[in-house]
Design a protein around this motif. Sequence first.
Motif, PDB file in Angstrom:
ATOM      1  N   PRO A 104       0.825  -1.218   0.000  1.00  0.00           N
ATOM      2  CA  PRO A 104       0.000   0.000   0.000  1.00  0.00           C
ATOM      3  C   PRO A 104       0.855   1.262   0.000  1.00  0.00           C
ATOM      4  N   GLU A 105       0.289   2.311  -0.539  1.00  0.00           N
ATOM      5  CA  GLU A 105       0.863   3.642  -0.370  1.00  0.00           C
ATOM      6  C   GLU A 105       0.200   4.355   0.806  1.00  0.00           C
ATOM      7  N   VAL A 106      -1.023   3.934   1.112  1.00  0.00           N
ATOM      8  CA  VAL A 106      -1.778   4.522   2.216  1.00  0.00           C
ATOM      9  C   VAL A 106      -2.469   3.409   2.986  1.00  0.00           C
ATOM     10  N   ILE A 107      -2.422   3.492   4.315  1.00  0.00           N
ATOM     11  CA  ILE A 107      -3.191   2.571   5.149  1.00  0.00           C
ATOM     12  C   ILE A 107      -4.168   3.404   5.982  1.00  0.00           C
ATOM     13  N   VAL A 108      -5.415   2.947   6.022  1.00  0.00           N
ATOM     14  CA  VAL A 108      -6.473   3.623   6.767  1.00  0.00           C
ATOM     15  C   VAL A 108      -6.909   2.701   7.894  1.00  0.00           C
ATOM     16  N   ILE A 109      -6.946   3.235   9.118  1.00  0.00           N
ATOM     17  CA  ILE A 109      -7.258   2.402  10.278  1.00  0.00           C
ATOM     18  C   ILE A 109      -8.143   3.190  11.239  1.00  0.00           C
ATOM     19  N   ASP A 110      -9.190   2.547  11.713  1.00  0.00           N
ATOM     20  CA  ASP A 110     -10.135   3.189  12.631  1.00  0.00           C
ATOM     21  C   ASP A 110      -9.894   2.702  14.057  1.00  0.00           C
ATOM     22  N   GLU A 111      -9.982   3.618  14.996  1.00  0.00           N
ATOM     23  CA  GLU A 111      -9.946   3.300  16.422  1.00  0.00           C
ATOM     24  C   GLU A 111      -8.647   2.615  16.865  1.00  0.00           C
ATOM     25  N   ILE A 112      -7.559   3.332  16.767  1.00  0.00           N
ATOM     26  CA  ILE A 112      -6.304   2.874  17.374  1.00  0.00           C
ATOM     27  C   ILE A 112      -6.460   3.027  18.886  1.00  0.00           C
ATOM     28  N   GLY A 113      -6.384   1.919  19.609  1.00  0.00           N
ATOM     29  CA  GLY A 113      -6.732   2.000  21.020  1.00  0.00           C
ATOM     30  C   GLY A 113      -5.826   1.252  21.971  1.00  0.00           C
ATOM     31  N   THR A 114      -4.846   0.488  21.465  1.00  0.00           N
ATOM     32  CA  THR A 114      -3.975  -0.286  22.349  1.00  0.00           C
ATOM     33  C   THR A 114      -2.514   0.041  22.062  1.00  0.00           C
ATOM     34  N   GLU A 115      -1.659  -0.360  22.987  1.00  0.00           N
ATOM     35  CA  GLU A 115      -0.230  -0.112  22.821  1.00  0.00           C
ATOM     36  C   GLU A 115       0.326  -0.854  21.614  1.00  0.00           C
ATOM     37  N   LEU A 116      -0.160  -2.086  21.380  1.00  0.00           N
ATOM     38  CA  LEU A 116       0.293  -2.846  20.219  1.00  0.00           C
ATOM     39  C   LEU A 116      -0.108  -2.166  18.915  1.00  0.00           C
ATOM     40  N   GLU A 117      -1.302  -1.599  18.875  1.00  0.00           N
ATOM     41  CA  GLU A 117      -1.755  -0.910  17.670  1.00  0.00           C
ATOM     42  C   GLU A 117      -0.971   0.378  17.447  1.00  0.00           C
ATOM     43  N   ALA A 118      -0.643   1.071  18.547  1.00  0.00           N
ATOM     44  CA  ALA A 118       0.174   2.274  18.434  1.00  0.00           C
ATOM     45  C   ALA A 118       1.565   1.931  17.911  1.00  0.00           C
ATOM     46  N   SER A 119       2.115   0.810  18.377  1.00  0.00           N
ATOM     47  CA  SER A 119       3.418   0.365  17.905  1.00  0.00           C
ATOM     48  C   SER A 119       3.370  -0.025  16.430  1.00  0.00           C
ATOM     49  N   ALA A 120       2.297  -0.695  16.024  1.00  0.00           N
ATOM     50  CA  ALA A 120       2.143  -1.071  14.617  1.00  0.00           C
ATOM     51  C   ALA A 120       2.018   0.173  13.746  1.00  0.00           C
ATOM     52  N   ALA A 121       1.316   1.184  14.237  1.00  0.00           N
ATOM     53  CA  ALA A 121       1.179   2.427  13.483  1.00  0.00           C
ATOM     54  C   ALA A 121       2.538   3.080  13.273  1.00  0.00           C
ATOM     55  N   ARG A 122       3.378   3.062  14.308  1.00  0.00           N
ATOM     56  CA  ARG A 122       4.717   3.630  14.161  1.00  0.00           C
ATOM     57  C   ARG A 122       5.529   2.853  13.130  1.00  0.00           C
ATOM     58  N   THR A 123       5.417   1.536  13.159  1.00  0.00           N
ATOM     59  CA  THR A 123       6.140   0.713  12.183  1.00  0.00           C
ATOM     60  C   THR A 123       5.715   1.068  10.761  1.00  0.00           C
ATOM     61  N   ILE A 124       4.424   1.256  10.550  1.00  0.00           N
ATOM     62  CA  ILE A 124       3.911   1.600   9.223  1.00  0.00           C
ATOM     63  C   ILE A 124       4.466   2.954   8.783  1.00  0.00           C
ATOM     64  N   ALA A 125       4.417   3.941   9.663  1.00  0.00           N
ATOM     65  CA  ALA A 125       4.896   5.277   9.315  1.00  0.00           C
ATOM     66  C   ALA A 125       6.386   5.269   9.006  1.00  0.00           C
ATOM     67  N   GLU A 126       7.161   4.476   9.748  1.00  0.00           N
ATOM     68  CA  GLU A 126       8.603   4.412   9.535  1.00  0.00           C
ATOM     69  C   GLU A 126       8.957   3.762   8.201  1.00  0.00           C
ATOM     70  N   ARG A 127       8.027   3.021   7.615  1.00  0.00           N
ATOM     71  CA  ARG A 127       8.268   2.410   6.306  1.00  0.00           C
ATOM     72  C   ARG A 127       7.861   3.322   5.155  1.00  0.00           C
ATOM     73  N   GLY A 128       7.503   4.547   5.468  1.00  0.00           N
ATOM     74  CA  GLY A 128       7.191   5.504   4.431  1.00  0.00           C
ATOM     75  C   GLY A 128       5.787   5.415   3.879  1.00  0.00           C
TER      76      GLY A 128
END
Length: 375
Positions: free
Chosen positions: A256-280
Amino acid sequence: MSSSVHSEPTLAQPEEHPASLRTQAEVEIEAEVEIEAEVAAEARPEAHARYVHEPVSDDLDALLDALPPEIGQRMRALDGVDTVFVVVMDRGRRAEGRFGGGGEEVLLDREIAVDDIQYVVDHVGSFGEDNRAGIERTLHRISAIRNRSGKIVGLTCRVGRAVFGTIEIVDDLVESGQSILIMGRPGIGKTTMLREAARVLADDLDKRVVIVDTSNEIAGDGDIPHPGIGRARRMQVKTPDRQHAVMIEAVENHMPEVIVIDEIGTELEASAARTIAERGVQLIGTAHGNNLDNLMMNPTLSDLIGGIQTVTLGDDEARRRRTQKSVLERKAPPTFDVIVEIQDRDRVSVHSDVAETIDAMLRGDALAPEMRWKD
């Protein structure tokens, strides 16, 4: 008549001349521009697709058909049925319809019985671990209330609507490629804005968009997604606790060039979001909380804005800063570049540089957000 978008602070705009003072040359130039725009639109209809759709798509009949016939008939006879946003059914109480602009309407002259609740359960999809169900190829959400033995004793039937044009107020941010976090109170329209952002990016900007749809609220129930997401692809999540894993799977498997995600609510999801952003990959999501202050005070999700840590300064540095020796600082770059706080359906506040905003807040020198609104 199209709505206009305002922002404050903003660059000064050239003053418009009254129609009576415009020269003939200005009138002719405007006419040429309008003709060129029409020709371009005919050559590439998708270039202006976001503004030619019907403004609202709600598939309301599908929800009314899933309600007990008495309630469905009463709903269809209501003035302003198009503004109903939720139907509440609790055993032993009368069913109510609640309107988006405020107010309620009793939908049944008798109390809700077990058979009424069972009728709805039989006419919607299966309930997941999050006690949510849907109706195939619609955006409606039916949430269950259970008693201590697990039996359903209440239902909240929320009308799902795809409202086109809702990102007009922030379309420059969505199209910029920056990662955006949308915040606001429940029911304010975060998911609606998220859905429209996915459609615009996929259809109008030809981006490869993948939606991680944990509760099937963005793209609707069933295997075929609702047309409200356009050409964006949707990945369903078996159980809510696997959302973070599906987020990473989306990046690793589907380019993907863009990922859309609703209701980030846990520490694991926050960590996954950071991983996605760090991959550009551009990330557009929502999080629990009304505003940036809530996020800073939430230790689980503060990583989305870089995290906060206590730092002990040396004597010289403390004197130079004119602060105490123990201060709060941001730990890392924020996962999201921009935060949009929805105040109401036509007004948002924008923190366009999250890193700068957080640093200023930690210094006790908060920066005022940019206010935007539509007429």
